[in-house]
Design a protein around this motif. Structure first.
Motif, PDB file in Angstrom:
ATOM      1  N   CYS A  32      17.287  58.097  96.601  1.00 27.75           N
ATOM      2  CA  CYS A  32      17.766  56.537  97.964  1.00 27.75           C
ATOM      3  C   CYS A  32      17.092  55.552  97.759  1.00 27.75           C
ATOM      4  O   CYS A  32      15.512  55.423  97.886  1.00 27.75           O
ATOM      5  CB  CYS A  32      17.765  57.423  98.885  1.00 27.75           C
ATOM      6  SG  CYS A  32      18.473  55.774  99.707  1.00 27.75           S
ATOM      7  N   CYS A  34      15.746  54.926 101.945  1.00 26.99           N
ATOM      8  CA  CYS A  34      15.471  55.770 102.236  1.00 26.99           C
ATOM      9  C   CYS A  34      14.341  56.814 101.053  1.00 26.99           C
ATOM     10  O   CYS A  34      12.795  58.026 101.924  1.00 26.99           O
ATOM     11  CB  CYS A  34      15.758  56.563 103.291  1.00 26.99           C
ATOM     12  SG  CYS A  34      16.621  58.318 102.002  1.00 26.99           S
ATOM     13  N   THR A  51      14.493  59.824  99.729  1.00 26.19           N
ATOM     14  CA  THR A  51      14.829  61.277  99.600  1.00 26.19           C
ATOM     15  C   THR A  51      15.881  61.727  98.402  1.00 26.19           C
ATOM     16  O   THR A  51      16.656  60.391  98.065  1.00 26.19           O
ATOM     17  CB  THR A  51      16.353  61.622 100.167  1.00 26.19           C
ATOM     18  OG1 THR A  51      17.279  61.093 100.533  1.00 26.19           O
ATOM     19  CG2 THR A  51      15.589  61.972 101.888  1.00 26.19           C
ATOM     20  N   CYS A  92      21.597  57.514  99.381  1.00 23.12           N
ATOM     21  CA  CYS A  92      22.020  58.356  99.533  1.00 23.12           C
ATOM     22  C   CYS A  92      23.140  58.583 101.160  1.00 23.12           C
ATOM     23  O   CYS A  92      23.276  57.386 101.158  1.00 23.12           O
ATOM     24  CB  CYS A  92      20.794  59.114 100.135  1.00 23.12           C
ATOM     25  SG  CYS A  92      20.847  58.852 101.857  1.00 23.12           S
ATOM     26  N   CYS A 117      22.376  57.284 104.539  1.00 22.41           N
ATOM     27  CA  CYS A 117      22.202  55.560 104.477  1.00 22.41           C
ATOM     28  C   CYS A 117      23.008  55.112 103.852  1.00 22.41           C
ATOM     29  O   CYS A 117      23.357  53.361 104.463  1.00 22.41           O
ATOM     30  CB  CYS A 117      20.916  54.788 103.362  1.00 22.41           C
ATOM     31  SG  CYS A 117      19.445  55.771 103.802  1.00 22.41           S
TER      32      CYS A 117
HETATM   33 ZN   LIG Z   1      18.799  57.494 101.876  1.00 21.49          ZN
END
Ligand SMILES: [Zn+2]
Ligand SMILES: [Zn+2]
Length: 326
Positions: free
Chosen positions: A4, A7, A9, A16, A19
């Motif tokens: 992402c 963030c 991930t 993602c 977010c």
């Molecule tokens: Zn994210």
């Protein structure tokens, strides 16, 4: 897999779902729902006057838009009251399951629908008249005709499918029908199922946009003879076995097509009796009025004890094998 952009991930998308959902909204809902409701029939307006529930759902859906990636799995109206309600939405966005409960205000405006304003205004395009030849209409005929009218109206989906007036007259019943095409269909159906003959007449009722407007009357005349009646057809005496199809049987039990029948004994005046003796050419029965033994020419097979229909024509006795017209 990628990461992402916000963030870090692992995700299959640039951002993602978590977010994304924090930053953007994936739906829009305008929570003021306004519908027109007919105070007479309770239907509501949306692409025509339809069931209120369907009209409400339509209007809510018009007020709701969503991101194409937001896959909606369920969409239900809940806690509906006079002035408000909510929609429960279940769906999925980028693999993440989501549910939302969206509240709305409901404003119902009352307005008489097109159908009700015509119906209660006595509007009609056609009259169906039920009549009978040389006799009163039977209760049973009225009931069966009424059932056909009700069914046809129920199955028709145009706004003029209604009976705006019923007039009982000495000679029969008149139904005022909102739609002329429906009236025609109903008249044919009654003719087909109850027998009789439809005649059509038109009457000028006014002008609209320079065109002449006619009201059509369909007059259905039921036959004089009914199933179970005794008729004279030419020289033959016949028992009517099917009035709709014009069929009967003669004294010898042979099927006949009715040509020009005249009722000589109504079914309610036919009595029942039984056979007391049979020999070569004569059947003996009890006259149901006098209990005397009467001899009648044997036209078909009878056995002692058989129940038979008994009637007289010009003083002469006749029998038919028992027949239940009901
Ligand atoms: Zn994210
Ligand atoms: Zn209405």
């Amino acid at each position: 897999m990628r990461r992402c952009a916000i963030c870090g991930t692992e995700t299959t998308h640039e951002i993602c779902p978590k977010c994304y959902l924090e930053r953007y909204s994936i739906y829009e809902f305008h929570p003021y729902i306004e519908i027109k409701v007919c105070p007479k029939c309770g239907k509501a307006y949306s692409r025509g006057w339809i069931d209120k529930e369907a009209a409400l759902m339509d209007t809510i859906l018009k007020n709701f838009t969503h991101d194409p990636e937001f896959k909606i799995n369920s969409f239900e109206i809940e806690n509906l009251s006079e002035n408000n309600g909510a929609v429960q939405i279940g769906g999925e966005f980028r693999g993440k399951k989501l549910t939302y409960e969206l509240h709305f205000e409901l404003r119902q405006k009352f307005e008489v629908c097109e159908r009700c304003s015509r119906l209660y205004g006595g509007y009609f395009e056609s009259i169906i008249q039920l009549r009978a030849e040389n006799r009163d209409i039977e209760e049973d005929e009225i009931e069966r005709a009424k059932k056909l009218i009700d069914e046809s109206i129920e199955n028709a989906d145009y706004p003029t499918a209604f009976v705006s007036k019923i007039v009982e007259k000495r000679e029969g019943i008149d139904y005022y029908i909102g739609d002329r095409n429906l009236a025609k269909k109903i008249a044919r159906k009654i003719e087909e199922e109850l027998g009789g003959k439809v005649t059509e007449s038109k009457k000028l009722s006014g002008r609209k946009d320079g065109r002449e407007i006619y009201r059509t009357t369909y007059s259905i005349r039921f036959k004089e003879y009914r199933v179970g009646d005794i008729v004279k057809d030419g020289a033959k005496i016949l028992l009517v076995t099917n009035a709709v199809k014009g069929k009967g049987v003669d004294l010898a039990g042979k099927s006949r097509v009715l040509k020009n029948p005249k009722v000589i004994v109504k079914r309610e005046n036919i009595k029942k009796t039984f056979v007391v003796n049979v020999d070569g050419s004569v059947v003996e029965v009890l006259n149901p009025s006098t209990q005397e033994v009467v001899q009648i020419e044997k036209k078909t097979d009878y056995s002692i004890g058989d129940r038979v229909l008994y009637f007289e024509d010009k003083g002469r006795p006749y029998i038919f094998p028992d027949f239940d017209w009901k």
